[in-house]
Design an enzyme around this catalytic site. Structure first.
Site, mmCIF file in Angstrom:
data_model
loop_
_atom_site.group_PDB
_atom_site.id
_atom_site.type_symbol
_atom_site.label_atom_id
_atom_site.label_comp_id
_atom_site.label_asym_id
_atom_site.label_seq_id
_atom_site.Cartn_x
_atom_site.Cartn_y
_atom_site.Cartn_z
ATOM 1 N N ARG A 28 -43.322 7.403 24.683
ATOM 2 C CA ARG A 28 -42.325 6.493 25.486
ATOM 3 C C ARG A 28 -42.878 6.077 26.872
ATOM 4 N NH1 ARG A 28 -36.920 9.547 24.148
ATOM 5 N NH2 ARG A 28 -36.832 8.679 21.815
ATOM 6 N N ARG A 32 -38.198 2.897 30.335
ATOM 7 C CA ARG A 32 -37.104 2.615 31.472
ATOM 8 C C ARG A 32 -37.351 3.334 32.835
ATOM 9 N NH1 ARG A 32 -32.115 4.940 27.594
ATOM 10 N NH2 ARG A 32 -33.829 6.070 27.053
ATOM 11 N N ARG A 41 -36.540 -6.180 31.210
ATOM 12 C CA ARG A 41 -35.452 -5.818 30.315
ATOM 13 C C ARG A 41 -34.318 -6.890 30.438
ATOM 14 N NH1 ARG A 41 -32.897 0.216 30.045
ATOM 15 N NH2 ARG A 41 -32.368 -0.576 32.209
ATOM 16 N N ASP A 78 -40.457 0.179 17.417
ATOM 17 C CA ASP A 78 -39.318 1.026 16.918
ATOM 18 C C ASP A 78 -39.598 1.234 15.524
ATOM 19 O OD1 ASP A 78 -36.616 1.759 15.957
ATOM 20 O OD2 ASP A 78 -36.452 2.168 17.895
ATOM 21 N N TYR A 155 -31.841 7.065 8.741
ATOM 22 C CA TYR A 155 -31.137 5.976 9.537
ATOM 23 C C TYR A 155 -30.650 4.944 8.434
ATOM 24 C CZ TYR A 155 -32.653 6.391 14.341
ATOM 25 O OH TYR A 155 -32.754 6.989 15.677
#
Length: 353
Positions: A28, A32, A41, A78, A155
């Protein structure tokens, strides 16, 4: 490509060559905690846009490369990205993760899945990876990014993230025939996808089985491991020289099993001491990890001490320095910079066990 001084550092270590310091990247690492990402974003609020519009995904992938010069630059993506190519409609909700609009619960739904054709379904992946390779050249290693069959099945069946995994476990324990069909189809699609990423420029591929740590060891052996093996075997048939990394979240109880997957490198989380992980996995298995991401909230001295501790315990062969999981969103950027600076100043001769 022959081995030469121009082969990037991480690729050399991943192939088992002796290197003067462990290569370093961060899961990651695009995200963020970086102001540059948060700014982008605002302009592109949809995660799918950020990861599927080539110019945007390339920019996001390169933000940490420009800031920190990590040894690995990973495709910004992803694990659910290929699912629409199989006929599984999905979206990715900000802060919540993937949403599957019609969760897979029936034989008819699984029968309706189609084989993945990446060139038709995911052409942006090739553009992104080819551009990343040309941007970083031989200064860094470009990593691909795929989900594992069990986690993608979870998922697809649950429909979203879960704390209990009760829907997929219900299927696993009461209707396993359906689940095994789904897992097999997903494994074949992921193998096609991983090969496509390698053909497009990925030099190492990491498979994320994020939810396999929620399985008991006996169920891991039934529902996770055979399908990890199915992916890795297919990829190795066509791309035997591409190192493959396996990550399982909460993997302390299944580390030895991860080594049976066919992966070249086992990513270790911080719940296991790196020296114990090395002893349990054996000398032939390469490792990645395993700093607690929370360490990056500590002082510089604390961060340095933890890096040195991990590197000492990992030894001077077959170790890629990383966090045990992704960097946390509130992490100070200057501490991320210090993590990379400290790692790159290491000399394995000076930190032998």
């Amino acid at each position: 490509m022959g081995v030469s001084s121009t082969t990037p550092h991480l690729l050399r270590a991943a192939r088992g060559e002796v290197v003067d310091r462990p290569p370093v990247w961060m899961m990651r690492q695009a995200g963020r905690y970086m102001k540059a990402y948060r700014d982008l974003r605002e302009k592109y609020p949809s995660f799918r846009d950020r990861s599927e519009i080539p110019d945007v995904a390339i920019e996001v992938s390169l933000q940490p490369w420009r800031a920190f010069q990590p040894d690995g630059v990973i495709l910004f993506s992803d694990i659910v990205t290929p699912l629409p190519g199989l006929g599984i409609d999905m979206d990715i909700a900000e802060g919540k993760g993937p949403i599957i609009h019609s969760p897979l619960r029936t034989q008819e739904q699984i029968d309706a899945l189609r084989p993945l054709e990446p060139e038709a379904a995911l052409p942006f992946i090739k553009t992104i990876l080819q551009t990343l390779r040309s941007e970083v050249g031989d200064k860094s290693t470009v990593l691909g990014f795929v989900g594992a069959p069990w986690t993608l099945a979870a998922y697809a069946v649950e429909g979203k993230g879960s704390k209990t995994y009760s829907i997929i476990k219900n299927m696993a324990f009461s209707d396993p025939i359906i689940l095994h069909q789904l897992l097999a189809k997903l494994a074949d699609a992921i193998a096609i996808y991983a090969r496509y990423q390698i053909d497009s420029g990925a030099q190492v591929v990491q498979m994320f089985d994020s939810w396999a740590g929620q399985l008991s060891p006996q169920d891991y052996d039934t529902f996770a491991l055979p399908y990890q093996q199915r992916v890795f075997q297919q990829v190795k048939q066509t791309h035997p020289d591409t190192p493959l990394i396996l990550l399982v979240s909460g993997s302390a109880g299944v580390l030895e099993r991860m080594a049976q997957s066919g992966a070249d490198i086992v990513s270790v989380d911080w719940a296991v001491d790196m020296a114990d992980a090395r002893a349990r996995l054996g000398k032939q298995v390469k490792v990645q990890g395993n700093l607690d991401p929370g360490v990056l909230f500590g002082s510089k001295q604390f961060i340095r001490d933890r890096i040195l501790d991990t590197v000492r315990k990992a030894g001077n062969w077959g170790h890629i320095l990383n966090l045990g999981h992704g960097v946390l969103p509130e992490t100070p950027e200057e501490n991320v910079a210090f993590f990379f600076e400290t790692a790159k100043e290491l000399n394995l001769a000076g930190v032998k066990n």
